[in-house]
Design an enzyme around this catalytic site. Structure first.
Site, mmCIF file in Angstrom:
data_model
loop_
_atom_site.group_PDB
_atom_site.id
_atom_site.type_symbol
_atom_site.label_atom_id
_atom_site.label_comp_id
_atom_site.label_asym_id
_atom_site.label_seq_id
_atom_site.Cartn_x
_atom_site.Cartn_y
_atom_site.Cartn_z
ATOM 1 N N PHE A 140 -15.315 99.495 128.638
ATOM 2 C CA PHE A 140 -15.777 97.799 129.817
ATOM 3 C C PHE A 140 -15.296 97.852 131.207
ATOM 4 C CE2 PHE A 140 -12.503 95.701 128.533
ATOM 5 C CZ PHE A 140 -11.924 94.677 129.792
ATOM 6 N N LYS A 141 -14.111 98.922 131.239
ATOM 7 C CA LYS A 141 -13.264 99.193 132.363
ATOM 8 C C LYS A 141 -14.193 100.053 133.676
ATOM 9 C CE LYS A 141 -9.315 97.212 130.194
ATOM 10 N NZ LYS A 141 -7.761 97.140 130.062
ATOM 11 N N ASP A 142 -14.535 100.897 132.985
ATOM 12 C CA ASP A 142 -15.851 101.650 133.324
ATOM 13 C C ASP A 142 -16.393 100.676 134.980
ATOM 14 O OD1 ASP A 142 -14.614 104.306 133.154
ATOM 15 O OD2 ASP A 142 -16.235 104.190 131.240
#
Length: 494
Positions: free
Chosen positions: A112-114
């Site tokens: 999700f950090k993308d």
């Protein structure tokens, strides 16, 4: 829109100032001076937007058009999401027993950090190009942040990134996603310590104000406001996907279940709630349960040690974004927050004031899941749906399966199961590996070891100085001293 420190000892800055600062000069974290409100009519209008368009609407509330014109902001966000595999960027899977899983992991690194880091990378590039400036980015990672941060800035001439990973605490895939990026501006350090220990040298370098200013140091951990800002959109999108109807008054409440480590995503949820989004937030953690104990008992205190769990990216004892939540709930009382955080810094133990704890427990629910709970949730989800959960997503699913009611609920899924083969095997499940991940094992790797007993801050200091000198000097770039380049045939010291 101006940003102030949670500890009140730094002057207000604009979005650009917050973006490039990481920690505020007084050791606090930047927050918007005022949280914008979103009324019911706006929520109904936004409910028809794609995730991509929703991110644009949220960001323009926190970035003035004078700083970044709206058309430029839109282009930056479109560019940020151009490498995502899913056409909708994120995807909601509706499974049996009311389990709604919002897949936030369709970016390059399957995490999700993308989402927030791809946008943050674009914002950085925009300002750096305008000002012809170079920065050095320091990142400590418990697993996914490092690779996402690397992908957001790899190959950029005006940014160098230094990433510290906790050797042995990441999965092999997480580590390879960092060490296989052989770019001149990427510097990976494999530290023999846990996630909290690798944060210490980074804090030390930022605390050296002269050094930080000289080399333009900044952070891409979730201390950086830009990441929190983008993540606010997750909660709006989750709400719109799972709310039964927006035609009623008041609007229905949706429960958002957030796997929580450093606390960035749950902080974004608290801000969305403050903006007027009718959500009930649940912070779910693994056996490293400081946030659970804080919500339940007001006990913000370290355990004796970090426990290694299947949900390794959440193996964190000091969730620094709790400071932002306390600032929000205290009515922006920076004096109180400063006192509390200084007390915690000294003793690593803090009992929240009764009034603040009451507000926290009213804002958040919480749940802690053991490795056994995680395995059982992964197994049940597979048996009922033929759907593989990563162990972090399984922490959220565990909470869902434990609830007897039929409340509309959305579980945020922070990573693809493909990144966590050991956890899948532990659950008796068969990993399904995409070719991009399979290919990592055959690629050359490069990293610098940080051994116990070394002064990690001094090692970083020296290599930052070497890198800065090489950037200024003409000629061919070479790896800093101590960096190991590893091929399948062996190790070459360079």
């Amino acid at each position: 829109m101006e940003y102030v420190s949670t500890r009140g000892g730094a002057g207000a800055v604009d979005f650009e100032g917050a973006l490039f600062s990481g920690y505020a000069p007084d050791g606090g974290l930047f927050m918007p001076q005022c949280i914008p409100s979103v009324d019911g009519d706006t929520l109904r209008r936004w409910s028809c937007l794609s995730y991509r368009e929703l991110v644009k609407e949220v960001c323009c509330l926190f970035i003035t058009a004078e700083l970044v014109p709206r058309s430029t902001l839109n282009d930056l966000i479109d560019r940020a999401f151009s490498r995502f595999r899913h056409k909708d960027v994120v995807h909601l899977s509706r499974l049996k027993d009311g389990l709604n899983v919002l897949e936030l992991w369709h970016g390059v690194t399957y995490a999700f950090k993308d989402l927030s880091l791809s946008c943050t990378g674009q914002f950085l590039q925009y300002f750096l190009e305008k000002k012809q400036k170079h920065v050095i980015i320091l990142v400590g990672t418990s697993g996914d942040t490092g690779s996402s941060a690397i992908e957001s800035v790899r190959g950029q001439k005006n940014m160098d990134i230094f990433v510290l990973l906790p050797k042995g605490y990441c999965t092999q895939i997480q580590e390879l996603q960092m060490t296989t990026v052989i770019e001149d501006n990427v510097h990976v350090f494999a530290a023999h310590g846990n996630s909290d220990e690798i944060d210490e040298p980074i804090k030390e370098l930022f605390a050296d104000v002269d050094f930080a200013r000289k080399y333009n140091l900044m952070s891409l951990n979730s201390v950086n406001w830009s990441r929190i800002m983008v993540q606010i959109a997750h909660h709006f999108y989750a709400y719109f996907q799972c709310a039964p109807s927006l035609d009623t008054t008041p609007l229905p409440v949706v429960e958002i279940v957030v796997p929580t480590g450093g606390g960035g995503n749950i902080t974004a949820g608290c801000i969305a709630q403050k903006m007027g989004l009718p959500i009930r937030l649940v912070a779910v953690v693994n056996s490293n349960d400081i946030i659970h104990r804080t919500v339940q008992h007001g006990d913000f205190s370290l355990s004796e040690s970090v426990k290694a769990t299947l949900a390794s990216a959440m193996d964190i004892q000091e969730p620094y974004n709790v400071e932002r939540i306390l600032w929000l709930l205290s009515g922006s009382d920076s004096s109180l927050v400063k006192t509390l955080m200084e007390r915690f810094s000294m003793s690593k133990s803090l009992k929240l004031p009764e009034d603040l704890h009451r507000k926290l427990s009213k804002t958040l629910r919480s749940c802690s899941a053991s490795d056994e709970d995680i395995v059982q949730a992964m197994q049940r989800c597979w048996e009922e749906n033929r759907y593989l959960l990563c162990p972090h997503s399984a922490v959220a699913a565990h909470y869902h399966y434990s609830q007897p009611d039929s409340t509309p609920r959305c579980c945020l899924a922070p990573a693809s199961a493909a990144k966590f083969q050991d956890a899948l095997l532990r659950a008796g499940l068969v990993p399904q590996l995409p070719p991009e991940i399979t290919a990592l094992t055959a690629m050359k790797t490069r990293s610098t070891p940080l051994e116990r007993g070394q002064d990690w801050a001094q090692v970083l200091r020296e290599q930052i100085e070497v890198t800065a000198q090489q950037r200024e000097a003409p000629g061919v770039w070479s790896a800093p001293p101590g960096q190991r380049e590893i091929t399948r045939q062996g190790v070459t010291q360079t």
